[in-house]
Design a protein around this motif. Sequence first.
Motif, mmCIF file in Angstrom:
data_model
loop_
_atom_site.group_PDB
_atom_site.id
_atom_site.type_symbol
_atom_site.label_atom_id
_atom_site.label_comp_id
_atom_site.label_asym_id
_atom_site.label_seq_id
_atom_site.Cartn_x
_atom_site.Cartn_y
_atom_site.Cartn_z
ATOM 1 N N ILE A 188 -4.116 -9.828 5.261
ATOM 2 C CA ILE A 188 -3.367 -9.866 6.516
ATOM 3 C C ILE A 188 -2.146 -8.969 6.356
ATOM 4 C CG2 ILE A 188 -2.033 -11.327 8.088
ATOM 5 C CD1 ILE A 188 -3.862 -13.642 7.253
ATOM 6 N N VAL A 189 -1.886 -8.142 7.364
ATOM 7 C CA VAL A 189 -0.731 -7.249 7.342
ATOM 8 C C VAL A 189 0.518 -8.099 7.558
ATOM 9 C CG1 VAL A 189 0.419 -5.303 8.467
ATOM 10 C CG2 VAL A 189 -2.073 -5.310 8.221
ATOM 11 N N THR A 190 1.406 -8.118 6.554
ATOM 12 C CA THR A 190 2.633 -8.906 6.660
ATOM 13 C C THR A 190 3.838 -8.048 7.025
ATOM 14 O OG1 THR A 190 3.065 -8.685 4.296
ATOM 15 C CG2 THR A 190 1.859 -10.646 5.012
ATOM 16 N N GLU A 191 3.729 -6.738 6.800
ATOM 17 C CA GLU A 191 4.867 -5.867 7.088
ATOM 18 C C GLU A 191 4.401 -4.424 7.167
ATOM 19 O OE1 GLU A 191 9.390 -5.422 5.311
ATOM 20 O OE2 GLU A 191 7.834 -6.271 4.046
ATOM 21 N N ILE A 192 4.959 -3.689 8.112
ATOM 22 C CA ILE A 192 4.735 -2.242 8.203
ATOM 23 C C ILE A 192 6.056 -1.597 7.807
ATOM 24 C CG2 ILE A 192 4.174 -0.305 9.711
ATOM 25 C CD1 ILE A 192 2.436 -2.262 11.329
ATOM 26 N N LEU A 193 6.049 -0.838 6.725
ATOM 27 C CA LEU A 193 7.267 -0.337 6.098
ATOM 28 C C LEU A 193 7.708 1.038 6.589
ATOM 29 C CD1 LEU A 193 6.285 -1.467 2.505
ATOM 30 C CD2 LEU A 193 7.853 -2.625 4.061
ATOM 31 N N VAL A 194 6.924 1.686 7.450
ATOM 32 C CA VAL A 194 7.275 3.008 7.967
ATOM 33 C C VAL A 194 7.214 2.984 9.482
ATOM 34 C CG1 VAL A 194 6.503 4.294 5.938
ATOM 35 C CG2 VAL A 194 4.894 3.840 7.782
ATOM 36 N N VAL B 30 0.880 -1.162 0.000
ATOM 37 C CA VAL B 30 0.000 0.000 0.000
ATOM 38 C C VAL B 30 0.922 1.217 0.000
ATOM 39 C CG1 VAL B 30 -1.786 1.266 1.231
ATOM 40 C CG2 VAL B 30 -1.773 -1.236 1.280
ATOM 41 N N GLU B 31 0.815 2.039 -1.046
ATOM 42 C CA GLU B 31 1.703 3.185 -1.198
ATOM 43 C C GLU B 31 1.061 4.457 -0.676
ATOM 44 O OE1 GLU B 31 2.615 3.231 -5.359
ATOM 45 O OE2 GLU B 31 4.103 1.632 -5.158
ATOM 46 N N SER B 32 1.907 5.400 -0.303
ATOM 47 C CA SER B 32 1.443 6.683 0.209
ATOM 48 C C SER B 32 0.769 7.479 -0.904
ATOM 49 C CB SER B 32 2.613 7.479 0.772
ATOM 50 O OG SER B 32 2.179 8.750 1.196
ATOM 51 N N PRO B 33 -0.444 7.958 -0.660
ATOM 52 C CA PRO B 33 -1.142 8.749 -1.673
ATOM 53 C C PRO B 33 -0.714 10.216 -1.693
ATOM 54 C CG PRO B 33 -2.562 8.427 0.211
ATOM 55 C CD PRO B 33 -1.304 7.660 0.485
ATOM 56 N N LEU B 34 0.094 10.639 -0.707
ATOM 57 C CA LEU B 34 0.523 12.030 -0.634
ATOM 58 C C LEU B 34 1.785 12.152 0.212
ATOM 59 C CD1 LEU B 34 -1.639 13.938 1.918
ATOM 60 C CD2 LEU B 34 -2.023 11.572 1.466
ATOM 61 N N VAL C 136 -3.040 -0.848 12.995
ATOM 62 C CA VAL C 136 -2.797 -2.244 12.630
ATOM 63 C C VAL C 136 -1.397 -2.647 13.067
ATOM 64 C CG1 VAL C 136 -4.358 -2.282 10.642
ATOM 65 C CG2 VAL C 136 -1.979 -1.627 10.318
ATOM 66 N N GLN C 137 -1.209 -3.955 13.239
ATOM 67 C CA GLN C 137 0.092 -4.514 13.554
ATOM 68 C C GLN C 137 0.338 -5.687 12.620
ATOM 69 O OE1 GLN C 137 0.170 -5.497 17.706
ATOM 70 N NE2 GLN C 137 -0.082 -3.377 18.358
ATOM 71 N N GLY D 204 4.024 7.796 -3.083
ATOM 72 C CA GLY D 204 4.403 6.516 -3.659
ATOM 73 C C GLY D 204 5.271 5.647 -2.770
ATOM 74 N N LYS D 205 5.659 6.139 -1.606
ATOM 75 C CA LYS D 205 6.480 5.318 -0.695
ATOM 76 C C LYS D 205 5.620 4.206 -0.118
ATOM 77 C CE LYS D 205 9.116 5.509 3.628
ATOM 78 N NZ LYS D 205 10.003 4.440 3.289
ATOM 79 N N GLY D 206 6.190 3.013 -0.025
ATOM 80 C CA GLY D 206 5.487 1.884 0.559
ATOM 81 C C GLY D 206 5.211 2.105 2.033
ATOM 82 N N LEU D 207 3.972 1.871 2.460
ATOM 83 C CA LEU D 207 3.598 2.065 3.856
ATOM 84 C C LEU D 207 3.393 0.751 4.579
ATOM 85 C CD1 LEU D 207 0.927 4.865 3.229
ATOM 86 C CD2 LEU D 207 3.299 5.190 3.960
ATOM 87 N N VAL D 208 2.547 -0.097 3.993
ATOM 88 C CA VAL D 208 2.155 -1.374 4.612
ATOM 89 C C VAL D 208 2.077 -2.425 3.503
ATOM 90 C CG1 VAL D 208 0.300 -2.539 5.887
ATOM 91 C CG2 VAL D 208 0.821 -0.167 6.388
#
Length: 160
Positions: A138-144, A87-91, A107-108, A153-157
């Motif tokens: 299922i959330v597999t990783e939180i990137l921030v 899921v990428e950052s929209p802004l 989320v975790q 466009g940075k990956g968030l989750v």
Amino acid sequence: MNIQEIKDLMSQFDQSSLREFSYQNATDVLSFSKNTGSVASSQPATPAPVVQEVAPAVESSVVLAEEPAAPSAPEVAPTVAAEGEVVESPLVGVAYLASGPDKPAFVQVGDSVSKGQTLLIIEAMKVMNEVPAPRDGIVTEILVSNEEMVEFGKGLVRIK
């Protein structure tokens, strides 16, 4: 270092793609950062202009400032190999993983999410923007990390 030299450095820094810049000599310490919101800090020990050393110091500092960016690229590469849709950052803004400092995270890793559920908040221009899950999973990783500055466009989750 006189005020005009500082203004010239500020202008060059503002027009560059650098996020941080520091300069120090025997009499002056100067730091610029686009990350923290502070524009400039000058702490002269004794007022002594050093005109000829300013340009070489800028060039050497630019090289040093760009070097730490190179190691961060390999850190991003392994996260791409993980499973799931990013899921990428929209802004552009500041990412918050919870609705408040004393509140639990939205989320975790390992949490099941449904389409439309809030994953995190991005603050931009004093407006809190919720980032919804694009699909069930299922959330597999939180990137921030919490309160991290994110670009468009940075990956968030990552959701699997």
